[in-house]
Structures are given as C-alpha cells and as structure tokens.
Design a protein around this motif. Structure first.
Motif, PDB file in Angstrom:
ATOM      1  N   ALA A  13      44.016  53.584  55.050  1.00 54.23           N
ATOM      2  CA  ALA A  13      44.212  51.738  54.858  1.00 54.23           C
ATOM      3  C   ALA A  13      42.505  50.824  55.387  1.00 54.23           C
ATOM      4  O   ALA A  13      41.760  49.941  54.999  1.00 54.23           O
ATOM      5  CB  ALA A  13      44.851  51.273  55.359  1.00 54.23           C
ATOM      6  N   ASN A  14      42.473  50.924  57.204  1.00 52.64           N
ATOM      7  CA  ASN A  14      41.520  50.026  57.102  1.00 52.64           C
ATOM      8  C   ASN A  14      39.893  50.334  57.178  1.00 52.64           C
ATOM      9  O   ASN A  14      38.733  49.855  57.244  1.00 52.64           O
ATOM     10  CB  ASN A  14      41.429  50.593  58.886  1.00 52.64           C
ATOM     11  N   ASP A  15      40.298  52.185  56.615  1.00 54.41           N
ATOM     12  CA  ASP A  15      38.099  52.358  56.428  1.00 54.41           C
ATOM     13  C   ASP A  15      38.336  51.661  55.094  1.00 54.41           C
ATOM     14  O   ASP A  15      37.242  51.510  54.084  1.00 54.41           O
ATOM     15  CB  ASP A  15      38.253  53.952  56.843  1.00 54.41           C
ATOM     16  N   ALA A  69      34.956  45.137  51.786  1.00 53.29           N
ATOM     17  CA  ALA A  69      34.559  44.075  52.418  1.00 53.29           C
ATOM     18  C   ALA A  69      33.244  43.980  52.487  1.00 53.29           C
ATOM     19  O   ALA A  69      31.910  43.005  52.220  1.00 53.29           O
ATOM     20  CB  ALA A  69      34.864  43.645  54.193  1.00 53.29           C
ATOM     21  N   ARG A  70      32.511  45.122  53.242  1.00 55.92           N
ATOM     22  CA  ARG A  70      31.221  45.802  53.043  1.00 55.92           C
ATOM     23  C   ARG A  70      30.452  45.352  51.664  1.00 55.92           C
ATOM     24  O   ARG A  70      28.989  44.937  51.250  1.00 55.92           O
ATOM     25  CB  ARG A  70      30.878  46.821  53.680  1.00 55.92           C
TER      26      ARG A  70
END
Length: 82
Positions: free
Chosen positions: A63-65, A71-72
């Motif tokens: 999930a963090n990836d 976001a990027r």
C-alpha cells in the motif's frame, strides 16, 4: 449540536414530513438500513475475494508503494516536483 431526545417516538414524530406517518418513517428507515448493510456486506465480500485472488496469483502491491507512486504521478501531472 443536535440533542438526542430520550423518547425516540417523540423525536421521530417531531421530524415527520407533511402527510408522513410514523409507521412510514420507520418502514423507510428500516429499508434504508437493510440496503446499507447489504451494500456493506457485498463490499466486504468483494474485498475478501480480491485479497484472496491476489494471494493466489501472487499479484499483490504494498500500500505504501502504491500511495507513493500515485503521489508522484499526481505531482508530475500538476508540474511540481514529487
């Protein structure tokens, strides 16, 4: 702030719309509650099925990836450094 009446019948009667009966209000509330719970159960079942399918196919993402990548991508679409 809304005050919760100690007498639910009086509270319900206080919010009835014109030509609406207390029994119709209760029936509508019950139908909406049942529909909401069915949608919640379906959503949960789909989530469990997707998780199981991901585990079986080993096609899972951290999930963090995913959040970082999104976001990027969003930042680059807006023309700002990510």
């Amino acid at each position: 702030m809304m005050h919760i009446n100690d007498d639910p019948t009086a509270a319900a009667e206080g919010v009835l719309q014109q030509d609406e009966s207390l029994s119709k209000l209760v029936e509508t509330a019950l139908q909406e509650s049942i529909a909401r719970r069915c949608m919640q159960a379906q959503f949960s079942a789909q989530g469990r099925a997707a998780r199981q399918q991901g585990r079986c196919s080993d096609d899972l993402f951290d999930a963090n990836d995913v959040v970082t990548d999104r976001a990027r991508a969003h930042a680059s679409e807006r023309g700002s450094p990510g």
